[in-house]
Design a protein around this motif. Structure first.
Motif, PDB file in Angstrom:
ATOM      1  N   PRO A 201      27.410  74.724 -26.193  1.00 36.02           N
ATOM      2  CA  PRO A 201      27.112  74.439 -24.787  1.00 36.02           C
ATOM      3  C   PRO A 201      25.669  74.834 -24.454  1.00 36.02           C
ATOM      4  O   PRO A 201      25.166  75.856 -24.920  1.00 36.02           O
ATOM      5  CB  PRO A 201      28.116  75.311 -24.029  1.00 36.02           C
TER       6      PRO A 201
ATOM      7  N   LEU B 226      25.120  69.412 -23.344  1.00 41.02           N
ATOM      8  CA  LEU B 226      26.539  69.750 -23.367  1.00 41.02           C
ATOM      9  C   LEU B 226      26.739  70.858 -22.339  1.00 41.02           C
ATOM     10  O   LEU B 226      26.380  72.006 -22.565  1.00 41.02           O
ATOM     11  CB  LEU B 226      26.969  70.199 -24.768  1.00 41.02           C
TER      12      LEU B 226
ATOM     13  N   GLU C  64      29.625  71.875 -20.595  1.00 42.02           N
ATOM     14  CA  GLU C  64      30.820  72.722 -20.636  1.00 42.02           C
ATOM     15  C   GLU C  64      31.808  72.157 -21.640  1.00 42.02           C
ATOM     16  O   GLU C  64      32.016  70.952 -21.711  1.00 42.02           O
ATOM     17  CB  GLU C  64      31.460  72.765 -19.252  1.00 42.02           C
ATOM     18  N   VAL C  65      32.438  73.040 -22.397  1.00 42.51           N
ATOM     19  CA  VAL C  65      33.516  72.676 -23.309  1.00 42.51           C
ATOM     20  C   VAL C  65      34.812  73.180 -22.675  1.00 42.51           C
ATOM     21  O   VAL C  65      34.933  74.367 -22.378  1.00 42.51           O
ATOM     22  CB  VAL C  65      33.317  73.306 -24.708  1.00 42.51           C
TER      23      VAL C  65
ATOM     24  N   ALA D   7      35.218  68.038 -22.775  1.00 44.19           N
ATOM     25  CA  ALA D   7      33.891  68.603 -22.509  1.00 44.19           C
ATOM     26  C   ALA D   7      33.176  67.723 -21.484  1.00 44.19           C
ATOM     27  O   ALA D   7      33.685  66.670 -21.074  1.00 44.19           O
ATOM     28  CB  ALA D   7      33.070  68.693 -23.794  1.00 44.19           C
TER      29      ALA D   7
END
Length: 103
Positions: free
Chosen positions: A44, A74, A76-77, A92
Motif C-alpha cells: 500500500p 495502491l 488500501e488493501v 483493494a
C-alpha cells in the motif's frame, strides 16, 4: 463543469474528485469459481500502472498473477491473504494519494 469552476480551484478540486477504483477478483474461467488471495505483490502506498502485476490468486486449477486495471497508488488493501473470494469481490483500492475509497 471544469470551465465553470475554473476561477474556484479549491471548489473545483473537491467537486471533480473521483472515487478510487476498486480492485476486484476477476472471473477466472467459465465457472466463475471463487479464488484464494495468495498475496499482494505491491505494498500500500506504492505507485502502480495498468498492466503491472498486482496480486496473486489461486484456484483449484491455477495460480496466477493478476494485473492492475488502473494507474495510481495502491491506496488500501481490504482482502486478506489465504481467504477465498468470489468473482467481483473488492480486495483493494487504487487511486490518487488521499482519494476517498468506497465502502
Amino acid at each position: 463543469l471544469r470551465h465553470v469552476l475554473e476561477p474556484y480551484p479549491a471548489l473545483r478540486g473537491s467537486l471533480l474528485r473521483e472515487m478510487a477504483t476498486a480492485v476486484t477478483v476477476p472471473s477466472l474461467g467459465e465457472e466463475s469459481a471463487p479464488a484464494v488471495l495468495i498475496r499482494f505483490l505491491v505494498e500500500p502506498g506504492a505507485a502502480v500502472r495498468r498492466g503491472d502485476p498486482l496480486y496473486e490468486l489461486d484456484t483449484d486449477k491455477v495460480t496466477q498473477e493478476v494485473e492492475a486495471e488502473a494507474d495510481g497508488v495502491l491506496l488500501e488493501v481490504v482482502g486478506t491473504p489465504g481467504v477465498e473470494y468470489p468473482p467481483g469481490a473488492t480486495i483493494a483500492w487504487i487511486g490518487a494519494p488521499g482519494e476517498p475509497v468506497g465502502a
